[in-house]
Design an enzyme around this catalytic site. Sequence first.
Site, PDB file in Angstrom:
ATOM      1  N   ASN A  23      -5.668   8.108   2.137  1.00 14.87           N
ATOM      2  CA  ASN A  23      -6.072   7.471   3.391  1.00 14.87           C
ATOM      3  C   ASN A  23      -6.547   8.460   4.446  1.00 14.87           C
ATOM      4  O   ASN A  23      -7.676   8.384   4.904  1.00 14.87           O
ATOM      5  CB  ASN A  23      -4.916   6.642   3.966  1.00 14.87           C
TER       6      ASN A  23
ATOM      7  N   HIS B 122      -7.465  17.922  25.060  1.00 13.20           N
ATOM      8  CA  HIS B 122      -6.032  17.693  24.868  1.00 13.20           C
ATOM      9  C   HIS B 122      -5.884  16.275  24.321  1.00 13.20           C
ATOM     10  O   HIS B 122      -6.458  15.332  24.847  1.00 13.20           O
ATOM     11  CB  HIS B 122      -5.281  17.819  26.201  1.00 13.20           C
TER      12      HIS B 122
ATOM     13  N   THR C 292      -9.260   1.579   7.163  1.00 14.91           N
ATOM     14  CA  THR C 292      -8.588   0.335   7.548  1.00 14.91           C
ATOM     15  C   THR C 292      -7.123   0.554   7.901  1.00 14.91           C
ATOM     16  O   THR C 292      -6.432  -0.403   8.265  1.00 14.91           O
ATOM     17  CB  THR C 292      -8.654  -0.678   6.392  1.00 14.91           C
TER      18      THR C 292
ATOM     19  N   ASP D 119       0.813  -1.201   0.000  1.00 17.19           N
ATOM     20  CA  ASP D 119       0.000   0.000   0.000  1.00 17.19           C
ATOM     21  C   ASP D 119       0.858   1.268   0.000  1.00 17.19           C
ATOM     22  O   ASP D 119       0.455   2.298  -0.541  1.00 17.19           O
ATOM     23  CB  ASP D 119      -0.933   0.004   1.219  1.00 17.19           C
TER      24      ASP D 119
END
Length: 275
Positions: A138, A168, A181, A65
């Site tokens: 992504n 925070h 994913t 990927d």
Amino acid sequence: MDPSIGIVAQRGNDRAQALAASIVEAVGADARAVVDEETGHVLDRKGVPVAAMADCDLVVSIGGDGTFLFVAREAGGAPILGVNLGEVGFLNAVAPDDAVETVVSLVADRRQGEPIAGRTVDRLRAEGEGWELAPAVNEVVVHGRRRGHGGGAEIEIRVDGERYAESHADGVLVATPTGSTAYNLSEGGPLVRPSVGALVVTQMCATEPMPPLVTDAESEIELRLTGPEGGYAISDGRNRRRLESPATVRVAVADDPIVIAGPRGNFFEALEKLE
């Protein structure tokens, strides 16, 4: 005119480079094939920068990927076929044994005047005052100068102008369904089927956390970072922008999606490979 095919093999991967050579040989005189510079050096043929492949009819990404995301960043104007040499392969749907046949078939269709078959996938744009990151397939992450104890930043999240959360946190992640994913999942965010039009907003180690949010793809997410040390905005883990506090980062679907060429992978089968 013969179709133009770009081929990018994962650097330092002998298997990827051998497969690139097989694809070049298979398309033969039916296409004008070019390889990336690193692969060209290995195969003793002229290579071109990956960015120069943006006008190709098809770009073949051979690797994991990470290789696919690199190709999308550099040559995202062309349809991209992902050949999976990694473990899971959400972006790379084609098995190595099927790669040559798949490319040859797509080249044949293109020679007959057919468009390259594939699916359109949204990317994210992230921008601030006078700057914009490269589009992300992504996710976009905004986080403090460092993670963990003593790090992080105050980050307010607004969705279409309405306040959703403020805490925070180590950071906040905005993901596409494709990216749900990836980093999003490791931070406890939800899985989203790739065909769903949505954005995912996930806090990272927030002191006052809200559940991860799934909102429609037309939303604009505004992340307001404050704190003495500032932070970073990062696109797909690679392109980053230093943020001086206070800073506002706006995240929304980009105008230029990518096309993932070839057969659609089986989302649920890929999920079974996750550790």
